[in-house]
Design an enzyme around this catalytic site. Structure first.
Site, PDB file in Angstrom:
ATOM      1  N   GLU A 196       4.427  -0.302   1.272  1.00 49.69           N
ATOM      2  CA  GLU A 196       4.612  -0.474  -0.193  1.00 49.69           C
ATOM      3  C   GLU A 196       4.658  -1.684  -0.789  1.00 49.69           C
ATOM      4  O   GLU A 196       4.242  -2.321  -1.771  1.00 49.69           O
ATOM      5  CB  GLU A 196       5.982   0.166  -0.858  1.00 49.69           C
ATOM      6  CG  GLU A 196       6.072   1.664  -0.792  1.00 49.69           C
ATOM      7  CD  GLU A 196       7.431   2.134  -1.517  1.00 49.69           C
ATOM      8  OE1 GLU A 196       7.894   1.363  -2.307  1.00 49.69           O
ATOM      9  OE2 GLU A 196       7.540   2.995  -1.448  1.00 49.69           O
ATOM     10  N   GLU A 241       1.013  -1.398   0.189  1.00 47.54           N
ATOM     11  CA  GLU A 241       0.190  -0.155   0.019  1.00 47.54           C
ATOM     12  C   GLU A 241       0.951   1.280   0.129  1.00 47.54           C
ATOM     13  O   GLU A 241       2.032   1.209   0.281  1.00 47.54           O
ATOM     14  CB  GLU A 241      -1.011  -0.107   1.244  1.00 47.54           C
ATOM     15  CG  GLU A 241      -0.271  -0.476   2.421  1.00 47.54           C
ATOM     16  CD  GLU A 241       0.929   0.337   2.828  1.00 47.54           C
ATOM     17  OE1 GLU A 241       0.979   1.519   2.955  1.00 47.54           O
ATOM     18  OE2 GLU A 241       1.896  -0.325   3.400  1.00 47.54           O
TER      19      GLU A 241
END
Lengths: 351, 351
Positions: free
Chosen positions: A316, A173
């Site tokens: 991420e 994310e």
């Protein structure tokens, strides 16, 4: 597909494929079970994919990118404009995840599920449900329909990735403010006090952390999310990235895709998914223990132990991709090693 | 070189190279320190190699292979003939380590430092100090000269690997009975009761474990190794593989080679090395937490926390090689990522 339909099409692990995979692992010349979680994860993938032969050459990390209205409360180190900048950098290969994914031989797929700013880089999957959430310190973050739609984005992505031949899907994310929404969701789902659920995210000061905790405390008092209703929790204090990741977890169980979790935010999303769809839990592969303080509680509730405990907290999907080579390694052992039957090594066979 | 000479030529970490490496890591667009141990290990390697530029394309795992006389006491699951079989399989590429090392792009270098049987495979480094140890339940395992010679083999290997351009050196072992010698050494060096230092190795039964503990208890009573004299401990209850690995640790500090530890046996060897040569500690990189019960105590004494905690207990260097891709990943981040100075992203810069 619609969420209700997906929930009725959740698979169970294929016990026969798991038994075959375990049998081959146990026939390889090495002490029984001595590769620990690497073996356990391969057996789980057998159950997920209903197969005892594997090819991990196609791997991806799906990065759900979204903004969070609560950033207006000054509870983050970076400004909201950074969400869009990093989303574009994910598309052009210019983030830490991208550098690590090149080593692992994995594709990075950024998904705009709710970035507020306009994005111009090609290579971003356009799945925007809304231009970020509303500020949950003042009003519910999302409408019920938006939550369902974001979850459906994740479910559908699992199906698309499966049909494109991706054998391992990491889940990441990007979204300034999303450790705040994750902490609020974790506090609601686990009935934790906000100070136990909340951490420094990308590196808040002590003062910033106190403010973040206070914002979450007031939001939970304002909205009183229903602990046993994950959709209500996600609507009131969640995020579009969290909802999308929860959908990917459910989609993994619908389409038989192994989903590799990342750190805190992805674990919170997985917890929401499992509350909505308990069968999804068996389709999840933990990767690492984030430095965010509530990670341990969330993973314990999920009953998952991650192999990597390196104090990472970048997000991420970096934790997920860091474990990808372990899958290549256990598969090399599985495919290339001689078995007791092939070599006269009874002396080494476990009793 | 001779051990005494090596001990006088131990380096210290290069603080300037470490500061330069930390400075570049902190200039990269990501939350400060957010890759946790990956960053810490890269900074340590800077100190070890006295450089702030790195090339990890040449990696090796050195596998010290040796027999243990105490196997006669029936405290292992496999017979001693397996040591030679697996040593040859290491040379021909047919072990789990070899399969995993192919994924990691690492060379496997088996070293015969004390295998009892004749070996025929090419590709084994011939450094045999003795044809295995004596049965330490009856007599000292090694003579003082043999211990020193085995340590010197390890020291010299570090120098040879450095001159051949290997940038990361994993440390593994193969030797039936070597969890017994390691447990005895750990018990002696840490003053642990034998039952706390001893585990099931490759998979002993409860009965076998009880016998193994009893053999170690009697050996420690018989020999009374001096806790503050690691050479005495290694001579009385150690092994040639453990001594060789201790030498590699010391050699790392002499020649500036980053040595990646494996599991329990290698950690015990590292502890012996650090007792002999406290400066060697800074040159060690932990990899994984073995399932052997005393691993936690040994690593705590060394002050090292391993990133991988996957319940592995295979040995050979499999834990070390499992972490090699993490080094490639942090180096990709270090070399490829843009810095705050290169991109206008002040908003994302840590306060």
């Amino acid at each position: 597909v619609r969420l209700e339909e997906a929930l009725q099409n959740v698979r169970t692990l294929d016990r026969e494929a798991m038994a075959l995979t375990r049998k081959r692992l146990d026939s390889i010349i090495k002490p029984l079970g001595s590769l620990g979680m690497l073996e356990e994860h391969l057996v789980r993938i057998a159950g997920i994919t209903a197969a005892s032969r594997f090819d991990f050459s196609h791997k991806a990390v799906v990065v759900f990118c979204a903004d969070n209205g609560v950033v207006d409360q000054g509870i983050t180190q970076s400004g909201r404009e950074v969400t869009a900048i990093v989303t574009e950098n994910l598309a052009t290969g210019d983030t830490c995840l991208c550098a690590m994914a090149r080593v692992a031989g994995a594709q990075v797929l950024p998904v705009d599920i709710g970035v507020a700013a306009e994005l111009t880089a090609p290579g971003i999957l356009r799945r925007r449900v809304a231009a970020g959430t509303r500020d949950f310190s003042r009003e519910p973050a999302l409408r019920a329909g938006e939550v369902a739609q974001a979850i459906e984005v994740g479910i559908d992505l699992a199906g698309e990735l499966r049909s494109l031949g991706f054998a391992l899907v990491g889940m990441g994310e990007m979204g300034i403010g999303n450790t705040a929404s994750s902490a609020a969701v974790a506090a609601a789902l686990l009935d934790l006090p906000p100070e136990a659920a909340t951490g420094r995210g990308a590196g808040l000061s002590a003062e910033g952390l106190a403010r973040k905790i206070e914002v979450i405390r007031r939001a939970l008092e304002l909205h009183r999310p229903r602990r046993d209703d994950p959709l209500d929790v996600l609507a009131k204090v969640g995020g579009l990235d969290i909802a999308g990741m929860a959908g990917l977890c459910i989609g993994g169980a619908v389409y038989g895709v192994p989903v590799v979790l990342d750190g805190f935010i992805s674990n919170v999303a997985a917890l929401a998914a499992c509350r909505l769809c308990p069968g999804a839990r068996d389709f999840l592969l933990p990767s690492h223990l984030s430095a965010e303080p509530a990670s341990t509680a969330v993973l314990a509730e999920l009953g998952l132990r991650p192999p990597l405990q390196a104090g990472m907290r970048l997000g991420e999907g970096t934790g997920a991709v860091a474990t990808f080579p372990l899958y290549d390694m256990i598969l090399a052992v599985y495919n290339e090693m001689v078995t007791f039957a092939e070599e006269d090594m009874e002396a080494y066979r476990p009793l």
